[in-house]
Scaffold this motif. Structure first.
Motif, PDB file in Angstrom:
ATOM      1  N   ASP A   1       0.987  -1.062   0.182  1.00  0.00           N
ATOM      2  CA  ASP A   1      -0.009  -0.171   0.051  1.00  0.00           C
ATOM      3  C   ASP A   1       0.870   1.197  -0.007  1.00  0.00           C
ATOM      4  N   VAL A   2       0.794   1.919  -1.320  1.00  0.00           N
ATOM      5  CA  VAL A   2       1.750   3.031  -1.185  1.00  0.00           C
ATOM      6  C   VAL A   2       0.794   4.404  -1.690  1.00  0.00           C
ATOM      7  N   GLY A   3       1.182   5.549  -0.943  1.00  0.00           N
ATOM      8  CA  GLY A   3       0.244   6.777  -1.043  1.00  0.00           C
ATOM      9  C   GLY A   3       1.035   7.820  -0.786  1.00  0.00           C
ATOM     10  N   THR A   4       0.362   8.978  -1.260  1.00  0.00           N
ATOM     11  CA  THR A   4       0.970  10.282  -1.066  1.00  0.00           C
ATOM     12  C   THR A   4       0.583  10.628   0.417  1.00  0.00           C
ATOM     13  N   ARG A   5       1.149  11.524   1.123  1.00  0.00           N
ATOM     14  CA  ARG A   5       0.888  12.203   2.476  1.00  0.00           C
ATOM     15  C   ARG A   5       0.162  13.695   1.969  1.00  0.00           C
ATOM     16  N   GLU A   6      -0.979  13.748   2.371  1.00  0.00           N
ATOM     17  CA  GLU A   6      -1.559  14.936   2.018  1.00  0.00           C
ATOM     18  C   GLU A   6      -2.186  15.738   3.268  1.00  0.00           C
ATOM     19  N   ASN A   7      -1.585  16.959   3.753  1.00  0.00           N
ATOM     20  CA  ASN A   7      -2.406  17.920   4.646  1.00  0.00           C
ATOM     21  C   ASN A   7      -3.703  17.976   4.406  1.00  0.00           C
ATOM     22  N   ASP A   8      -4.667  18.088   5.130  1.00  0.00           N
ATOM     23  CA  ASP A   8      -6.124  18.628   5.279  1.00  0.00           C
ATOM     24  C   ASP A   8      -6.885  17.355   4.316  1.00  0.00           C
ATOM     25  N   ASP A   9      -6.195  16.392   3.932  1.00  0.00           N
ATOM     26  CA  ASP A   9      -6.843  15.344   3.226  1.00  0.00           C
ATOM     27  C   ASP A   9      -8.260  14.897   4.038  1.00  0.00           C
ATOM     28  N   ILE A  10      -9.370  14.836   3.208  1.00  0.00           N
ATOM     29  CA  ILE A  10     -10.738  14.420   3.912  1.00  0.00           C
ATOM     30  C   ILE A  10     -11.031  13.078   3.618  1.00  0.00           C
ATOM     31  N   THR A  11     -10.967  12.300   4.645  1.00  0.00           N
ATOM     32  CA  THR A  11     -11.483  10.871   4.378  1.00  0.00           C
ATOM     33  C   THR A  11     -12.795  10.642   4.620  1.00  0.00           C
ATOM     34  N   THR A  12     -13.592  10.287   3.929  1.00  0.00           N
ATOM     35  CA  THR A  12     -14.985   9.791   3.937  1.00  0.00           C
ATOM     36  C   THR A  12     -15.305   8.405   4.249  1.00  0.00           C
ATOM     37  N   TYR A  13     -16.219   8.358   5.194  1.00  0.00           N
ATOM     38  CA  TYR A  13     -16.567   6.908   5.447  1.00  0.00           C
ATOM     39  C   TYR A  13     -18.002   6.610   5.288  1.00  0.00           C
ATOM     40  N   PRO A  14     -18.385   6.296   3.914  1.00  0.00           N
ATOM     41  CA  PRO A  14     -19.693   6.249   3.563  1.00  0.00           C
ATOM     42  C   PRO A  14     -20.721   5.256   3.991  1.00  0.00           C
ATOM     43  N   ASP A  15     -20.130   4.298   4.579  1.00  0.00           N
ATOM     44  CA  ASP A  15     -21.114   3.387   5.562  1.00  0.00           C
ATOM     45  C   ASP A  15     -21.429   4.064   6.927  1.00  0.00           C
ATOM     46  N   GLU A  16     -20.624   4.779   7.470  1.00  0.00           N
ATOM     47  CA  GLU A  16     -20.883   5.492   8.609  1.00  0.00           C
ATOM     48  C   GLU A  16     -21.346   6.978   8.699  1.00  0.00           C
ATOM     49  N   ASN A  17     -21.250   7.503   7.323  1.00  0.00           N
ATOM     50  CA  ASN A  17     -21.810   8.770   7.267  1.00  0.00           C
ATOM     51  C   ASN A  17     -20.995   9.817   8.077  1.00  0.00           C
ATOM     52  N   VAL A  18     -19.393   9.458   7.969  1.00  0.00           N
ATOM     53  CA  VAL A  18     -18.665  10.267   8.807  1.00  0.00           C
ATOM     54  C   VAL A  18     -17.204  10.655   7.899  1.00  0.00           C
ATOM     55  N   MET A  19     -16.860  12.068   8.307  1.00  0.00           N
ATOM     56  CA  MET A  19     -15.858  12.743   7.582  1.00  0.00           C
ATOM     57  C   MET A  19     -14.774  12.865   8.584  1.00  0.00           C
ATOM     58  N   TYR A  20     -13.458  12.693   8.141  1.00  0.00           N
ATOM     59  CA  TYR A  20     -12.169  12.678   8.998  1.00  0.00           C
ATOM     60  C   TYR A  20     -11.124  13.397   8.440  1.00  0.00           C
ATOM     61  N   ILE A  21     -10.517  14.333   9.059  1.00  0.00           N
ATOM     62  CA  ILE A  21      -9.423  14.972   8.731  1.00  0.00           C
ATOM     63  C   ILE A  21      -8.232  14.690   9.730  1.00  0.00           C
ATOM     64  N   LYS A  22      -7.367  13.622   9.346  1.00  0.00           N
ATOM     65  CA  LYS A  22      -6.403  13.102  10.102  1.00  0.00           C
ATOM     66  C   LYS A  22      -5.468  14.023  10.923  1.00  0.00           C
ATOM     67  N   ASN A  23      -4.949  14.831   9.948  1.00  0.00           N
ATOM     68  CA  ASN A  23      -3.886  15.648  10.457  1.00  0.00           C
ATOM     69  C   ASN A  23      -4.207  16.890  11.579  1.00  0.00           C
ATOM     70  N   LYS A  24      -5.695  16.997  11.340  1.00  0.00           N
ATOM     71  CA  LYS A  24      -6.187  18.022  12.437  1.00  0.00           C
ATOM     72  C   LYS A  24      -6.985  17.178  13.509  1.00  0.00           C
ATOM     73  N   GLY A  25      -6.998  16.161  13.594  1.00  0.00           N
ATOM     74  CA  GLY A  25      -7.702  14.992  14.433  1.00  0.00           C
ATOM     75  C   GLY A  25      -9.309  15.385  14.579  1.00  0.00           C
ATOM     76  N   LEU A  26      -9.889  15.901  13.436  1.00  0.00           N
ATOM     77  CA  LEU A  26     -11.404  16.141  13.457  1.00  0.00           C
ATOM     78  C   LEU A  26     -12.010  15.018  12.745  1.00  0.00           C
ATOM     79  N   VAL A  27     -13.327  14.821  13.623  1.00  0.00           N
ATOM     80  CA  VAL A  27     -14.258  13.792  12.928  1.00  0.00           C
ATOM     81  C   VAL A  27     -15.454  14.673  13.018  1.00  0.00           C
ATOM     82  N   PHE A  28     -16.124  14.394  11.770  1.00  0.00           N
ATOM     83  CA  PHE A  28     -17.583  15.047  11.763  1.00  0.00           C
ATOM     84  C   PHE A  28     -18.674  14.161  11.271  1.00  0.00           C
ATOM     85  N   ASN A  29     -19.737  14.150  11.621  1.00  0.00           N
ATOM     86  CA  ASN A  29     -20.710  13.374  11.092  1.00  0.00           C
ATOM     87  C   ASN A  29     -21.638  14.280  10.027  1.00  0.00           C
ATOM     88  N   ILE A  30     -21.543  13.784   8.807  1.00  0.00           N
ATOM     89  CA  ILE A  30     -21.964  14.407   7.459  1.00  0.00           C
ATOM     90  C   ILE A  30     -23.659  14.829   7.898  1.00  0.00           C
TER      91      ILE A  30
END
Length: 154
Positions: free
Chosen positions: A112-141
């Motif tokens: 598994d190889v990937g770029t490291r991106e600040n402020d990348d928003i990870t979206t979890y559609p099964d859970e309706n959640v968004m996560y900004i890892k480098n800021k430690g922020l989790v949001f319910n859509i």
């Protein structure tokens, strides 16, 4: 820190579940040898387990190589059979939801190889959640603000 090593010499501090007690073990090869702009991991997924929660990235580009084993790639609502030798690209900014599922009787091993991106928003559609890892922020859509505008004069 050496920028050259052997996979068999990666220290346990660069591993999630180094003794492989749970359903997945990850070796953080890139971190161990000092990669800065990319991450390079090997994931070992036990039979019946999932590699990660089904998710997409807003900025991150990823590449996967199935080193050994077989399973299913769940990608954008489809399930595709994968096996050793398969390569998969997940281009940057495409919001392509993905997850590997080991439905076989052997360990699924994934590079598994990937770029490291600040402020990348990870979206979890099964859970309706968004996560900004480098800021430690989790949001319910579903908790979006109704009627909000960025217009300062309204």
């Amino acid at each position: 820190m050496n920028n050259i090593s052997n996979i068999n010499n990666i220290p346990k501090e660069y591993m999630y579940d180094p003794d492989f007690q749970s359903k997945m073990k990850t070796v953080l090869i890139g971190d161990a040898i000092g990669c800065e702009k990319i991450y390079v991991n090997i994931d070992y997924v036990k039979p019946g387990a999932e590699s990660v929660k089904y998710h997409s990235h807003s900025k991150q580009e990823e590449f996967f190589l199935i080193i050994s084993g077989k399973g299913i790639l769940r990608i954008n609502g489809e399930e595709i059979s994968i096996m050793a030798g398969d390569v998969i690209s997940k281009p940057a900014g495409k919001d392509i939801a993905h997850q590997f599922i080991n439905n076989s009787s052997e360990i699924l091993q994934i590079l598994d190889v990937g770029t490291r991106e600040n402020d990348d928003i990870t979206t979890y559609p099964d859970e309706n959640v968004m996560y900004i890892k480098n800021k430690g922020l989790v949001f319910n859509i579903s908790d979006n603000v109704k009627g909000w505008t960025s217009e300062p004069n309204e």
